[in-house]
Scaffold this active site. Structure first.
Site, PDB file in Angstrom:
ATOM      1  N   MET A 117       0.871  -1.189  -0.183  1.00  0.00           N
ATOM      2  CA  MET A 117       0.071  -0.031  -0.040  1.00  0.00           C
ATOM      3  C   MET A 117       0.787   0.879   0.047  1.00  0.00           C
ATOM      4  O   MET A 117       1.663   1.355   1.130  1.00  0.00           O
ATOM      5  CB  MET A 117      -0.907  -0.138   1.030  1.00  0.00           C
ATOM      6  CG  MET A 117      -2.157  -0.942   1.150  1.00  0.00           C
ATOM      7  SD  MET A 117      -2.971  -1.063   2.499  1.00  0.00           S
ATOM      8  CE  MET A 117      -1.936  -1.360   3.862  1.00  0.00           C
ATOM      9  N   GLN A 168       5.833  -5.027  -5.789  1.00  0.00           N
ATOM     10  CA  GLN A 168       5.076  -4.918  -6.953  1.00  0.00           C
ATOM     11  C   GLN A 168       5.409  -3.864  -7.804  1.00  0.00           C
ATOM     12  O   GLN A 168       5.762  -2.765  -7.424  1.00  0.00           O
ATOM     13  CB  GLN A 168       3.674  -4.548  -6.114  1.00  0.00           C
ATOM     14  CG  GLN A 168       2.396  -4.259  -7.006  1.00  0.00           C
ATOM     15  CD  GLN A 168       1.051  -3.930  -6.440  1.00  0.00           C
ATOM     16  OE1 GLN A 168       1.163  -2.507  -6.026  1.00  0.00           O
ATOM     17  NE2 GLN A 168       0.003  -4.702  -6.526  1.00  0.00           N
ATOM     18  N   CYS A 223      -4.803  -0.595  -9.434  1.00  0.00           N
ATOM     19  CA  CYS A 223      -4.746   0.924  -9.081  1.00  0.00           C
ATOM     20  C   CYS A 223      -5.687   1.920  -9.754  1.00  0.00           C
ATOM     21  O   CYS A 223      -5.379   1.950 -11.162  1.00  0.00           O
ATOM     22  CB  CYS A 223      -3.241   1.181  -9.000  1.00  0.00           C
ATOM     23  SG  CYS A 223      -3.314   3.195  -8.394  1.00  0.00           S
ATOM     24  N   LYS A 264      -2.201  -8.353  -9.477  1.00  0.00           N
ATOM     25  CA  LYS A 264      -3.198  -8.058  -8.490  1.00  0.00           C
ATOM     26  C   LYS A 264      -4.277  -7.195  -9.470  1.00  0.00           C
ATOM     27  O   LYS A 264      -3.854  -6.153  -9.923  1.00  0.00           O
ATOM     28  CB  LYS A 264      -2.622  -7.189  -7.480  1.00  0.00           C
ATOM     29  CG  LYS A 264      -3.738  -6.837  -6.322  1.00  0.00           C
ATOM     30  CD  LYS A 264      -3.173  -6.585  -5.019  1.00  0.00           C
ATOM     31  CE  LYS A 264      -4.488  -5.974  -4.247  1.00  0.00           C
ATOM     32  NZ  LYS A 264      -4.516  -4.540  -4.323  1.00  0.00           N
ATOM     33  N   GLY A 308      -9.905  -7.593  -0.054  1.00  0.00           N
ATOM     34  CA  GLY A 308     -11.016  -6.584   0.224  1.00  0.00           C
ATOM     35  C   GLY A 308     -11.955  -6.926   1.335  1.00  0.00           C
ATOM     36  O   GLY A 308     -12.652  -7.904   1.193  1.00  0.00           O
ATOM     37  N   GLY A 309     -11.599  -6.062   2.264  1.00  0.00           N
ATOM     38  CA  GLY A 309     -12.694  -5.848   3.338  1.00  0.00           C
ATOM     39  C   GLY A 309     -12.344  -6.935   4.617  1.00  0.00           C
ATOM     40  O   GLY A 309     -13.533  -6.836   5.213  1.00  0.00           O
ATOM     41  N   GLY A 330      -5.146  -5.688   3.416  1.00  0.00           N
ATOM     42  CA  GLY A 330      -4.912  -4.463   3.110  1.00  0.00           C
ATOM     43  C   GLY A 330      -4.705  -3.458   4.466  1.00  0.00           C
ATOM     44  O   GLY A 330      -4.069  -3.670   5.376  1.00  0.00           O
ATOM     45  N   ARG A 331      -6.042  -2.839   4.525  1.00  0.00           N
ATOM     46  CA  ARG A 331      -5.995  -1.693   5.449  1.00  0.00           C
ATOM     47  C   ARG A 331      -5.924  -2.289   6.817  1.00  0.00           C
ATOM     48  O   ARG A 331      -5.153  -1.851   7.936  1.00  0.00           O
ATOM     49  CB  ARG A 331      -7.204  -0.968   5.281  1.00  0.00           C
ATOM     50  CG  ARG A 331      -6.912   0.046   4.126  1.00  0.00           C
ATOM     51  CD  ARG A 331      -8.450   0.675   3.735  1.00  0.00           C
ATOM     52  NE  ARG A 331      -9.189  -0.404   2.977  1.00  0.00           N
ATOM     53  CZ  ARG A 331     -10.222  -0.184   2.258  1.00  0.00           C
ATOM     54  NH1 ARG A 331     -10.606   1.127   2.177  1.00  0.00           N
ATOM     55  NH2 ARG A 331     -10.953  -0.953   1.695  1.00  0.00           N
TER      56      ARG A 331
HETATM   57  C1  FMN Z   1      -3.362   3.968   1.156  1.00  0.00           C
HETATM   58  C2  FMN Z   1      -3.647   2.825   0.361  1.00  0.00           C
HETATM   59  C3  FMN Z   1      -2.605   2.468  -0.531  1.00  0.00           C
HETATM   60  C4  FMN Z   1      -2.639   1.507  -1.482  1.00  0.00           C
HETATM   61  N1  FMN Z   1      -1.582   1.295  -2.270  1.00  0.00           N
HETATM   62  C5  FMN Z   1      -1.944   0.019  -3.047  1.00  0.00           C
HETATM   63  C6  FMN Z   1      -0.802  -0.403  -4.042  1.00  0.00           C
HETATM   64  O1  FMN Z   1       0.496   0.366  -3.825  1.00  0.00           O
HETATM   65  N2  FMN Z   1      -0.551  -1.590  -4.777  1.00  0.00           N
HETATM   66  C7  FMN Z   1      -1.855  -2.129  -4.673  1.00  0.00           C
HETATM   67  O2  FMN Z   1      -2.073  -3.361  -5.165  1.00  0.00           O
HETATM   68  N3  FMN Z   1      -2.953  -1.844  -3.860  1.00  0.00           N
HETATM   69  C8  FMN Z   1      -2.884  -0.722  -3.147  1.00  0.00           C
HETATM   70  N4  FMN Z   1      -3.907  -0.481  -2.268  1.00  0.00           N
HETATM   71  C9  FMN Z   1      -5.142  -1.156  -2.143  1.00  0.00           C
HETATM   72  C10 FMN Z   1      -4.858  -2.467  -1.174  1.00  0.00           C
HETATM   73  O3  FMN Z   1      -4.019  -3.120  -1.452  1.00  0.00           O
HETATM   74  C11 FMN Z   1      -6.047  -3.376  -1.178  1.00  0.00           C
HETATM   75  O4  FMN Z   1      -6.310  -3.857  -2.405  1.00  0.00           O
HETATM   76  C12 FMN Z   1      -7.506  -2.376  -0.698  1.00  0.00           C
HETATM   77  O5  FMN Z   1      -7.202  -1.683   0.354  1.00  0.00           O
HETATM   78  C13 FMN Z   1      -8.646  -3.404  -0.288  1.00  0.00           C
HETATM   79  O6  FMN Z   1      -8.233  -4.335   0.644  1.00  0.00           O
HETATM   80  P1  FMN Z   1      -8.537  -4.031   2.121  1.00  0.00           P
HETATM   81  O7  FMN Z   1     -10.084  -3.857   2.191  1.00  0.00           O
HETATM   82  O8  FMN Z   1      -7.956  -5.281   2.735  1.00  0.00           O
HETATM   83  O9  FMN Z   1      -7.791  -2.586   2.749  1.00  0.00           O
HETATM   84  C14 FMN Z   1      -3.740   0.431  -1.289  1.00  0.00           C
HETATM   85  C15 FMN Z   1      -4.965   0.790  -0.438  1.00  0.00           C
HETATM   86  C16 FMN Z   1      -4.624   1.862   0.472  1.00  0.00           C
HETATM   87  C17 FMN Z   1      -5.557   2.122   1.539  1.00  0.00           C
END
Ligand code: FMN
Length: 315
Positions: free
Chosen positions: A1, A53, A83, A122, A195-196, A216-217
Site C-alpha cells: 500500500m 509490486q 490501481c 493483482k 478486500g474488506g 490491506g488496511r
Molecule cells: C493507502 C492505500 C494505498 C494502497 N496502495 C496500493 C498499492 O500500492 N498497490 C496495490 O496493489 N494496492 C494498493 N492499495 C489497495 C489495497 O492493497 C487493497 O487492495 C484495498 O485496500 C482493499 O483491501 P482491504 O479492504 O483489505 O484494505 C492501497 C490501499 C490503500 C488504503
C-alpha cells in the site's frame, strides 16, 4: 500500500508473522529504471518472503524492472492491475490494463521469461460497466498461460471516472462470491482474495473457497492481527511473540540502527502508530509519536518515551 507498506512497516510486520507474505508499495516501473533503483528496492533480508509490486505497461521495461527486483532478492514480482488513480490511468497502467488483456499477457510473458521467481498479478473484478463475472472470466482466460500462476483479486470493481482512489476502495460493493467462482473455474491458478477482511473468522470462511487471502488496511490499522496469523493459518508454526511490548522492543533495536544510519525518526515511528490500538492509552501513544517523532531533535528516545502512555496488558 503506497505510503504505508514501506520497508519499516514490513519489518514490523515480519516481527509479528514469520509466514505471511509481504508486498512492497507499488513501484512505478519508469521511476525504477530512471536511475538509482536501489532507492526503491532497498529492504532487509529479515522481511522475506517479500514480493515487489510493479506498475507499468511496457513489456520490455517491466521485464528489466522484474530482473532488478529478482537481483535485489525479492521472492515474487507482482504486476499491479488494480490501481485506479488518475495518474496511473494517464500512464495506461494499473486497473486501466484490465481493458487490454493482450497487452497484459505480453507483459507477463516478457516478465516471466526474464526471471526465475514467480510473476503474479493483482486485479480488481472489473472496470466501470464491465463488471459482470463473464468479463472477469474472459480477462483471466485471456492471460491464463502467459506467465502467471497466481492472481490476487481485490473483490471490487473500479470506476475510472468520477471516483477518487479512496472512494474506489469503499464505494463499489465487495463481490467476494465472484472471486470464489474464479477459483472454481480456474482450479489450476492460485487465487488470493482481497478486500474488506479484518477478522480471523472472515479469513477462515474465505479459505474454504480460495487459496489465500490478502489483508490491506487491516494489516496497517490493526497490525497486531498479524501476530496471530501464524498460529491460526499456517501449519507447524508456533509464534510465541504475542505481546505488543515484546514486538515494540524488537522493533526498537531495528529503529536504533536505522536512526543511527540517518533514517528520520518519523518514518520509523509511522508503522507503530496503531500497534496499541484498542488498548488503554492508545490515543496518547499515537499523539506522542506524531508530536515527538516529527521534531527536528527527535531520536530513539522520542519513540521509547511513548511507552509511558500504554499499560502492560495481556493481548
Ligand atoms: C493507502 C492505500 C494505498 C494502497 N496502495 C496500493 C498499492 O500500492 N498497490 C496495490 O496493489 N494496492 C494498493 N492499495 C489497495 C489495497 O492493497 C487493497 O487492495 C484495498 O485496500 C482493499 O483491501 P482491504 O479492504 O483489505 O484494505 C492501497 C490501499 C490503500 C488504503
Amino acid at each position: 500500500m503506497m505510503q504505508y507498506t514501506d520497508r519499516h512497516f514490513r519489518y514490523l510486520a515480519r516481527i509479528m508473522s514469520q509466514r505471511a507474505r509481504l508486498y512492497t508499495e507499488m513501484i512505478v516501473c519508469e521511476a525504477l529504471l530512471r536511475g538509482r533503483p536501489e532507492r526503491f528496492l532497498a529492504h532487509s533480508d529479515f522481511e522475506q518472503p517479500v514480493a515487489l509490486q510493479l506498475g507499468g505497461c511496457d513489456p520490455k521495461k517491466l521485464s528489466t524492472a522484474a530482473k532488478l527486483g529478482e537481483q535485489a532478492g525479492f521472492c515474487e514480482i507482482n504486476l499491479n492491475l488494480g490501481c485506479p488513480s488518475s495518474r496511473v490511468k494517464s500512464g495506461r497502467f494499473g486497473v486501466a490494463l484490465m481493458g487490454e488483456p493482450q497487452l497484459v499477457a505480453d507483459c507477463l510473458t516478457e516478465m516471466s521469461s526474464a526471471v526465475n521467481i514467480p510473476i503474479t498479478i493483482k486485479t480488481r473484478i472489473g472496470i466501470a460497466q464491465n463488471d459482470s463475472y463473464e468479463e472477469l472470466f474472459k480477462f483471466v482466460e485471456a492471460i491464463d498461460g502467459s506467465g502467471t500462476k497466481a492472481i490476487i483479486v481485490h473483490a471490487r470493481k473500479a470506476w475510472l471516472d468520477g471516483y477518487s482512489p479512496r472512494e474506489n476502495r469503499e464505494i463499489p460493493p465487495l463481490r467476494h462470491d465472484l472471486v470464489h467462482q474464479l477459483k472454481h473455474d480456474f482450479p489450476h491458478l492460485t487465487v488470493v482474495l482481497n478486500g474488506g477482511l479484518s477478522s480471523k473468522s472472515e479469513i477462515n470462511h474465505h479459505l474454504q473457497h480460495v487459496d489465500g487471502v490478502m489483508l490491506g488496511r487491516a494489516a496497517y490499522k490493526t497490525p497486531f492481527l498479524l501476530a496471530t496469523v501464524d498460529n491460526a493459518f499456517f501449519e507447524s508454526v508456533t509464534n510465541n511473540l504475542v505481546d505488543r511490548f515484546d514486538i515494540f522492543h524488537q522493533y526498537i533495536e531495528y529503529a536504533r540502527v536505522q536512526i543511527n544510519a540517518g533514517t528520520y525518526p518519523r518514518h520509523i515511528a509511522k508503522p507503530l502508530h496503531y500497534l496499541f490500538r484498542g488498548q488503554p492509552g492508545a490515543r496518547q501513544w499515537r499523539r506522542h509519536l506524531s508530536e515527538y517523532c516529527t521534531r527536528s531533535n527527535a531520536g530513539i528516545d522520542s519513540l521509547q518515551s511513548a511507552l509511558k502512555w500504554v499499560e502492560r496488558t495481556t493481548p
